[in-house]
Structures are given as C-alpha cells and as structure tokens.
Design a protein around this motif. Structure first.
Motif, short mmCIF file in Angstrom:
data_model
loop_
_atom_site.label_atom_id
_atom_site.label_comp_id
_atom_site.label_asym_id
_atom_site.label_seq_id
_atom_site.Cartn_x
_atom_site.Cartn_y
_atom_site.Cartn_z
N GLU A 213 0.81 -1.23 0.00
CA GLU A 213 0.00 0.00 0.00
C GLU A 213 0.84 1.28 0.00
OE1 GLU A 213 -2.99 -0.43 -0.72
OE2 GLU A 213 -3.25 -2.51 -0.16
N ARG A 214 1.87 1.33 0.81
CA ARG A 214 2.72 2.53 0.88
C ARG A 214 4.15 2.12 1.21
NH1 ARG A 214 3.86 3.86 5.96
NH2 ARG A 214 4.39 5.98 5.40
N VAL B 80 -0.47 -2.84 -4.35
CA VAL B 80 -1.54 -1.92 -4.00
C VAL B 80 -2.90 -2.62 -4.08
CG1 VAL B 80 -2.63 0.29 -4.54
CG2 VAL B 80 -0.17 -0.02 -4.94
N LYS B 85 -6.79 4.05 -3.97
CA LYS B 85 -5.49 4.24 -4.63
C LYS B 85 -5.51 3.64 -6.04
CE LYS B 85 -2.56 4.54 -0.53
NZ LYS B 85 -1.50 3.96 0.29
N LEU B 176 0.63 9.18 -3.68
CA LEU B 176 -0.32 8.10 -3.34
C LEU B 176 0.36 6.98 -2.56
CD1 LEU B 176 -2.26 7.88 -6.72
CD2 LEU B 176 -3.29 8.42 -4.48
#
Lengths: 277, 277
Positions: A213-214, B80, B85, B176
């Motif tokens: 995700e990040r 992701v 996102k 993001l």
C-alpha cells in the motif's frame, strides 16, 4: 524424482540461497521455470565451447516476445564476433576479459532510430522522439527484451553476465557498431557455458524491497545490518573479501571517479541523438 | 505427448505466431520455459479470482533473482490493494479499468532512496546518486526484476500487462504511495487470470532488430511494409482496425499531446529527487 519435478525441499533451498536462511519468504507456487530463475548467477568466466546452432535466434525470439511499450519495439541487438571490436569494448568496460572470451556477445540498444527513419520515409514528424520519456521507454524495452533472452539462455544451461560498463563510453560503442543517431548501447551481455561452478548471490530481504500500500522503510537499518552479515559471509566464502552490502554500495557510488565516465552520460547521449527534453 | 514436451511442430507454430509465417527465424534449441515466453500476450481483462497464497512472494523472489547493476538493487515494488489508490492510478493512466479490476496490482519503483538513506545513516556522501546514470541503472534494475516476475507469473498460468501510463504523473503516484525522494514508479503491472483467450501479437521480424557486427538498416523499408501487412491482419482479426505498424507508431509518437504529460517527465523527476545530472 528427476530434476524436472520441482520439490518443496528444492523450493526452500532455493529461497534460502537467494535470501539467506533467516529471511525465507512465505511459501508460494513453484515450478521448473521459477526454479531456473531462482538459480541465476552472473558468470564472468566462460568455456570456449560454441553454442548450438540457432541459439542466437531462439534468444532473440524470446526477447521479441517480451512486452514493449505501445508495441513501439524501441530496441535492437547487435551480435559482435569481430575480435578487434570485442577487444575495444572490453577496454571501454575497464578490461573485462569475458567480453573477448564468451562465445556470444550481444549489445542491447535503446533504439528510436527505427522510428526516426519511419518518420523521414513517411514525411511525418514524430514530436515525441526527442524526450527523456522516449529514451526511458527504449531503455526499458531493451531491458525487458534482454531479460527474456537471459531467462531463455539459462533455461538452456547457458550462463550470462550483463555489461553495464559499456556506458563508460556510449559514443565510442556507437562508432564501433556504426549505430545511427537515436540508437545507444545500453548494456552488453556475455552468453556461454560457465567455466566454473558458482554460488547464488543473496539479495536484500523481501521486507526491504516489497511494500504494501505505501512505502515503509521504518525497519530498514536493522534489516540492512542483517543483509550486510549475509552478503559478507557469501563474499568471504567466495574469496571476495569480508565486506557487506553497505561498504560495497559506498565503494560503488561514493566517488564520482567510480563512474568511469558515466557522469558524462547526458552529454554523450545528446551527442548521439537523444536530446532528453 | 503432454504439454510439458515441447515439440518441433510447437516451436514452428510459436515462431509463426510471433513473427508471421513468412518471417520464421532459423530453428534453434527449444524447451518449455522458452515456449512459455513465446506465448506471451498482454492482457487487459481479468477474472476476479484471487491468486494462490504466496504468489506475490514467489513473483518477488523471481524478481530478486534477476541481475542488478553492481548488486546495488536499486528497485522496489509496492503491492496496491486499496480501491481508492487503485482508482486514482487508473485515472492517472487515462482510465485503464484493469488497474482496478486485477487481483494483484504492482508498482515497480526505480529506487535510489535506499542508498540515500544508507548514505545518511553512515554519514558518507554518495556522489554518484544525482546522475542520469543512477536513474537509468535504477530503471533498468526495475525492468529486469519486473520481467522475471512476469515470466514467473505466466509460467503459473497468470497473465499480465505493464502500465507505462503511470508516468503520466509520477509526482501524484509518489504522493499516493508515500514514496521517499529518490523513488519513482517507473511502471505498473496488472497480474491475474485472463478473462478471455487471446492471440499472440506479431513483432518486427528478426531481420529488423538483430544485427551482426554493425547496425544495418538498408532493407528496412521493405521489411517494414511486410510487417505492416502482418500486424494489420492481426489487428483486423482482433477488432482493432486495419492499421499496420507505421500508422500506429505515428499515432503514438506523432503529436506531443499523445504523451499525456510525459513530455514533462524531466521536471517531474527532478521534483521527486532525481536531479538527472
């Protein structure tokens, strides 16, 4: 149980070799193709044995089969046999003798010149060509193609090593290969039979390269210390000194002079037809 | 004769699909791994089915096993899942819905930030980092890693498509994913099960991309016309209109506006930590 039957034990052994025994990732699906990729090691000493007939064309067919941005196919490859050209490229690459010794030496090109000739022949301007984007697309196209060739070569029992040091002097490489403006040797590739057996080199743990995700580097220093130990042991076992990864990164990137000319890449690319707008 | 036994007939069929029946290269060695690569096609419609447990880690293990310049490993990857996102990235990429629909979406990073953090932690300057060379090495590292993941995925019966259009706005992608300075999403990758069967796309003949000793484009116009016909037939069969390669290249590279923001890549990269000296 023959070698074509990938086993659970084989998978764990391959992952331990790639990451060190303390950093084996969760078990997933496995097969012979994946086992072949996990066994990759770069080789810099080749037997003189010639390759089977048609090997070059098979490797290029694999390369052609890689994805390419918008099907532009902005790559080409030059097979170089001439000893004088090989010697000149070995010199450019800082004396890498395997460039002269391997049975097959390929120079992979980021190549927008084909599109430039199309533009000229059709009388239509291609406004997108002079941009950094076009150079990047071409370099990535060349890398995807070359990596398919590498996987194909290794699946046939061959070994390889990329030669990034051709970028020490891309202008001279372009002269040696009569490259048109808009074509540049991004890297070379030696292909042949490994002269000596070798050990798989451990890589950074998945916890350092795979994010969810990040981007998260909060535990990186601890992880890096662990990898320094794993790589240091590998290097010591293989007669490459005791340094871990941290020392090697500093050795490679610390001083401009280690770039061996690649600090002038922007000007060199502009000189051979890549404005990099 | 099961599917694991590559046959001579299978080889000729695969080469004909890849190059057209009139441009089959000389026969060479062949095996299941190579047959798998030859069968590649990019897929933009995925079934919703989840991937087997551990698939992501297996793909990353394949990626880690690719060669990397001086073992610097200047790449990372972000998986992701978050729908918001994914939707934002689909919008950046010009509305590519498969980014939202595929079971696994990966953003591959050219990443010198890890080395920058190492530099900071060790109190040693890395003079080589701010150069175009470092960005190029990182982009090529990311491409080699990603292509290994693609070959691994396809060997498991999965399909993929690269998403270069993430470069339409690398600054927003960095926001993001909370990317640190010195990390950039070079391209995305959708992974999943293809929703519909599809046909292998023919590529430029080997006579146009493979050169011997020196670059030779003397017969290129004739060869290009032949490829225009082969690709035109493929496109017509697959409901993509009658255009050959020449028209498609002009459509893609003719006008700046087709770059959809990538004409500003130099400034965008500088803004997120790549001086490109």
């Amino acid at each position: 149980m023959d070698s074509l039957t990938p086993t659970t034990a084989g998978r764990q052994e391959a992952l331990a070799a790639r990451y060190g025994a303390a950093a084996i990732p969760p078990a997933g699906p496995w097969n012979e193709t994946i086992a072949g990729m996990l066994a990759h090691r770069s080789v810099r000493a080749f037997r003189p044995d010639a390759l089977p007939e048609g090997t070059l064309e098979t490797l290029v067919a694999a390369a052609s089969s890689a994805a390419t941005s918008s099907n532009l196919q902005t790559w080409s490859v030059v097979a170089v046999r001439d000893p004088a050209k090989r010697a000149a490229m070995a010199a450019i690459a800082g004396g890498q003798k395997h460039i002269e010794q391997c049975p097959l030496f390929l120079v992979w090109l980021a190549d927008v010149s084909r599109n430039a000739r199309l533009s000229e022949a059709e009388g239509v301007a291609l406004e997108g060509l002079p941009y950094l984007e076009a150079f990047l697309v071409a370099s990535v196209d060349a890398a995807l193609a070359a990596q398919n060739a590498v996987v194909a070569a290794e699946s046939l029992g061959l070994s390889t090593v990329y030669i990034g040091a051709l970028r020490n002097d891309v202008v001279r490489v372009a002269e040696l290969l009569d490259l048109p403006p808009g074509a540049v040797g991004v890297f070379g590739l030696c292909v042949g039979y490994a002269a000596v057996p070798g050990e798989v080199k451990p890589r950074l743990p998945q916890s350092m390269v795979l994010h969810h995700e990040r981007y998260d580097a909060t535990r990186e220093q601890t992880q890096r210390a662990a990898y320094d130990a794993v790589l240091g042991e590998f290097s010591a076992r293989n007669g490459m000194g005791p340094d871990g990864w941290t020392r090697r990164v500093i050795g490679r990137l610390g001083a401009i002079k280690a770039m061996a000319g690649r600090d002038k890449l922007v000007a060199a690319l502009r000189a051979i037809g890549f404005p990099l707008k």
